[in-house]
Design a protein around this motif. Structure first.
Motif, mmCIF file in Angstrom:
data_model
loop_
_atom_site.group_PDB
_atom_site.id
_atom_site.type_symbol
_atom_site.label_atom_id
_atom_site.label_comp_id
_atom_site.label_asym_id
_atom_site.label_seq_id
_atom_site.Cartn_x
_atom_site.Cartn_y
_atom_site.Cartn_z
ATOM 1 N N ARG A 14 -51.928 -39.451 -14.250
ATOM 2 C CA ARG A 14 -51.323 -40.138 -15.392
ATOM 3 C C ARG A 14 -49.818 -40.206 -15.402
ATOM 4 N N ARG A 64 -52.297 -32.641 -8.837
ATOM 5 C CA ARG A 64 -52.339 -33.739 -9.816
ATOM 6 C C ARG A 64 -51.267 -34.797 -9.556
ATOM 7 N N GLN A 65 -50.938 -34.998 -8.261
ATOM 8 C CA GLN A 65 -49.987 -36.078 -7.947
ATOM 9 C C GLN A 65 -50.609 -37.443 -8.215
ATOM 10 N N ALA A 66 -51.948 -37.528 -8.077
ATOM 11 C CA ALA A 66 -52.651 -38.785 -8.360
ATOM 12 C C ALA A 66 -53.062 -38.724 -9.815
ATOM 13 N N SER A 97 -60.506 -37.264 -7.487
ATOM 14 C CA SER A 97 -61.853 -36.951 -7.955
ATOM 15 C C SER A 97 -61.701 -35.931 -9.059
ATOM 16 N N ASP A 98 -62.718 -35.136 -9.313
ATOM 17 C CA ASP A 98 -62.595 -34.086 -10.317
ATOM 18 C C ASP A 98 -63.563 -32.958 -9.985
ATOM 19 N N SER A 157 -58.863 -22.527 -11.556
ATOM 20 C CA SER A 157 -57.762 -22.653 -12.512
ATOM 21 C C SER A 157 -57.793 -21.585 -13.593
ATOM 22 N N ARG A 212 -56.518 -47.841 -13.990
ATOM 23 C CA ARG A 212 -57.605 -47.134 -14.657
ATOM 24 C C ARG A 212 -58.070 -47.807 -15.953
ATOM 25 N N TYR A 224 -51.083 -45.960 -11.829
ATOM 26 C CA TYR A 224 -52.388 -45.310 -12.065
ATOM 27 C C TYR A 224 -52.939 -45.720 -13.419
ATOM 28 N N HIS A 230 -48.497 -25.454 -10.871
ATOM 29 C CA HIS A 230 -49.746 -26.006 -11.400
ATOM 30 C C HIS A 230 -49.626 -27.526 -11.280
ATOM 31 N N GLY A 245 -57.580 -36.819 -22.986
ATOM 32 C CA GLY A 245 -56.843 -35.887 -23.832
ATOM 33 C C GLY A 245 -57.595 -34.599 -24.152
HETATM 34 O O1 CP3 Z 1 -53.964 -35.540 -7.929
HETATM 35 C C1 CP3 Z 1 -54.827 -34.659 -7.856
HETATM 36 O O2 CP3 Z 1 -54.568 -33.454 -7.948
HETATM 37 C C2 CP3 Z 1 -56.266 -35.095 -7.546
HETATM 38 C C3 CP3 Z 1 -57.157 -35.252 -8.585
HETATM 39 C C4 CP3 Z 1 -57.647 -34.123 -9.468
HETATM 40 C C5 CP3 Z 1 -58.107 -34.411 -10.784
HETATM 41 N N1 CP3 Z 1 -58.674 -33.296 -11.299
HETATM 42 C C6 CP3 Z 1 -57.999 -35.733 -11.424
HETATM 43 C C7 CP3 Z 1 -57.978 -35.782 -12.888
HETATM 44 C C8 CP3 Z 1 -57.883 -32.776 -9.249
HETATM 45 C C9 CP3 Z 1 -57.549 -31.938 -8.031
HETATM 46 C C10 CP3 Z 1 -58.553 -32.267 -10.405
HETATM 47 C C11 CP3 Z 1 -59.040 -30.886 -10.529
HETATM 48 C C12 CP3 Z 1 -59.402 -30.368 -11.850
HETATM 49 N N2 CP3 Z 1 -60.100 -30.987 -12.848
HETATM 50 C C13 CP3 Z 1 -59.173 -29.027 -12.249
HETATM 51 C C14 CP3 Z 1 -58.480 -27.994 -11.416
HETATM 52 C C15 CP3 Z 1 -57.025 -28.217 -11.347
HETATM 53 C C16 CP3 Z 1 -56.231 -27.879 -12.575
HETATM 54 O O3 CP3 Z 1 -55.620 -28.801 -13.131
HETATM 55 O O4 CP3 Z 1 -56.205 -26.701 -12.959
HETATM 56 C C17 CP3 Z 1 -59.701 -28.879 -13.545
HETATM 57 C C18 CP3 Z 1 -59.628 -27.632 -14.395
HETATM 58 C C19 CP3 Z 1 -60.297 -30.114 -13.902
HETATM 59 C C20 CP3 Z 1 -61.010 -30.473 -15.166
HETATM 60 C C21 CP3 Z 1 -60.233 -31.530 -15.875
HETATM 61 N N3 CP3 Z 1 -60.287 -32.869 -15.539
HETATM 62 C C22 CP3 Z 1 -59.275 -31.383 -16.918
HETATM 63 C C23 CP3 Z 1 -58.908 -30.081 -17.582
HETATM 64 C C24 CP3 Z 1 -58.749 -32.669 -17.189
HETATM 65 C C25 CP3 Z 1 -57.635 -33.053 -18.137
HETATM 66 C C26 CP3 Z 1 -58.099 -33.625 -19.417
HETATM 67 C C27 CP3 Z 1 -56.946 -34.307 -20.167
HETATM 68 O O5 CP3 Z 1 -57.079 -35.519 -20.411
HETATM 69 O O6 CP3 Z 1 -55.969 -33.640 -20.517
HETATM 70 C C28 CP3 Z 1 -59.406 -33.572 -16.331
HETATM 71 C C29 CP3 Z 1 -59.180 -35.021 -16.252
HETATM 72 C C30 CP3 Z 1 -58.493 -35.488 -15.033
HETATM 73 N N4 CP3 Z 1 -58.781 -35.110 -13.758
HETATM 74 C C31 CP3 Z 1 -57.471 -36.468 -15.016
HETATM 75 C C32 CP3 Z 1 -57.159 -36.665 -13.659
HETATM 76 C C33 CP3 Z 1 -56.177 -37.644 -13.089
HETATM 77 C C34 CP3 Z 1 -56.909 -37.191 -16.225
HETATM 78 C C35 CP3 Z 1 -57.856 -38.271 -16.587
HETATM 79 C C36 CP3 Z 1 -57.194 -39.450 -17.219
HETATM 80 O O7 CP3 Z 1 -56.496 -40.182 -16.502
HETATM 81 O O8 CP3 Z 1 -57.408 -39.645 -18.421
#
Ligand code: CP3
Length: 356
Positions: A40, A36-38, A84-85, A215, A49, A45, A333, A102
């Motif tokens: 919020r 999650r280096q890329a 991506s996601d 996860s 967005r 970023y 994590h 959120g």
């Molecule tokens: O920087 C990176 O790691 C690359 C991008 C990445 C995202 N999601 C972007 C993202 C990666 C590798 C993921 C994987 C992901 N997505 C996982 C596995 C990793 C982990 O964290 O355990 C899971 C379980 C998800 C599903 C998901 N997507 C969740 C639980 C959330 C958070 C919701 C929140 O707002 O709290 C997301 C959203 C998400 N994916 C964001 C990002 C940057 C936040 C979106 C935003 O900017 O509002």
């Protein structure tokens, strides 16, 4: 075999710190990147967005390229992770899914029966073109910095598809696996197959390593993991095993989950070549359980506000990581969203300095 113009084949990334470490070499300095280096924690970023939903931005190559590069430019990490996601394969296969700020992924019509599953197909190859185009443009821009492709493990991805959203206890999933194991198995197999398509597209277009995120695997007992998750993760990794470079060496395959100390060996046996370790398991325990396996991890991200505690934890991580044949430094994590990005930059510099 990967194309001869792939970064692993044409001399760009095969000798990078990340790829060498994931292939079992101890490098100086050690490579570092952050899950999650890329995202919020970066003001640049949040700015870019504005006005676009999360999943729209994942399918817009201009945004994907810029957001993926932001942490590389800012922190000087040794790898980029594709922005991506894990739910993108669902969306590309036609599932109605959004990421609510959120909250997380929300699926409009959860899938809990064979009848519902039968209406889903695999991802049409044209739907993957924004992914392929983003990766191509990114690998050009990244030069010798490797790009990591990723996807969700079938269990973690299915937990969203079945529950309809984030869930702490996974009640529908638990009921399904216990009462209709054949329906459960079909849903997880489908998740494995669409995720394999998603990861394969990233690697063939230029990613130099891949990571499978399970996860939520730590929500299962070991027995449950072996019976209800592992066979499907094996199915995913089997579909990625032919991703090899021109010398026949595998594209490194990292497997990661949270709270998975008791199942690290089982997760490795799914077909990974390296293991990600969360902060609740020490790297020496992991190295003991997995002799000969390159490890990634596991600085405690909850310490990111306290520099003194963080650097003490880092020293322990670097010391215990010496037991592994290759060590990629990462957090246990993802980066929490309220992290001061300057701390991450400082942490990267410190890791490089201590291990040069
Ligand atoms: O920087 C990176 O790691 C690359 C991008 C990445 C995202 N999601 C972007 C993202 C990666 C590798 C993921 C994987 C992901 N997505 C996982 C596995 C990793 C982990 O964290 O355990 C899971 C379980 C998800 C599903 C998901 N997507 C969740 C639980 C959330 C958070 C919701 C929140 O707002 O709290 C997301 C959203 C998400 N994916 C964001 C990002 C940057 C936040 C979106 C935003 O900017 O509002």
């Amino acid at each position: 075999m990967l194309d001869l113009t792939h970064p692993l084949n044409d001399g760009r990334t095969a000798s990078s710190l990340l790829v060498r470490s994931l292939r079992g070499e101890r490098t100086n300095p050690l490579p570092v990147w952050f899950m999650r280096q890329a995202g919020r924690s970066l003001p640049e970023y949040r700015k870019i967005r504005e006005g676009t939903t999360m999943l729209e931005s994942c399918l817009n190559p201009d945004l994907v390229v810029e957001i993926t590069l932001q942490p590389v430019r800012r922190h000087k990490v040794d790898a980029a992770i594709f922005f991506s996601d894990i739910v993108i394969p669902l969306k590309l296969a036609g599932v109605e899914v959004e990421i609510e700020p959120g909250i997380g992924p929300v699926v409009a019509n959860p899938v809990r029966s064979l009848e519902q599953l039968s209406r889903l197909s695999l991802i049409p190859s044209t739907a993957l073109s924004p992914i392929v185009e983003s990766v191509r443009r990114l690998t050009k821009a990244l030069g010798s910095t490797p790009l990591i492709g990723f996807g969700g493990a079938p269990f973690t991805l299915a937990s969203y598809l079945i529950e309809g959203g984030p869930s702490r206890d996974l009640p529908h999933s638990r009921e399904l696996m216990r009462t209709q194991p054949e329906v459960w198995a079909e849903i997880l197999n489908w998740c494995a197959d669409v995720t394999a398509q998603f990861i394969r597209a990233q690697v063939e277009a230029g990613a130099s390593a891949l990571q499978v995120f399970d996860s939520w695997a730590g929500k299962l007992s070991r027995e449950e993991y072996l019976e209800f998750a592992k066979p499907h993760s094996e199915r995913l990794f089997e579909q990625l095993a032919d991703l090899v470079d021109s010398r026949g060496q595998a594209v490194p395959r990292i497997h990661f989950g949270v709270g998975t100390g008791a199942i690290l060996r089982d997760m490795f046996e799914c077909g990974a070549t390296a293991m990600g370790v969360d902060a609740a398991t020490s790297l020496d325990e992991a190295a003991f359980a997995l002799p000969g396996v390159p490890l990634q991890g596991n600085v405690d991200s909850t310490l990111l506000g306290d520099w003194q505690a963080l650097t003490k934890n880092l020293d322990e991580v670097l010391e215990s990581g010496r037991l592994a044949p290759g060590h990629v430094v990462n957090l246990g994590h993802g980066v929490p969203k309220d992290t001061d990005p300057e701390l991450l930059t400082k942490l990267v510099a410190r890791i490089h300095d201590l291990t040069k």
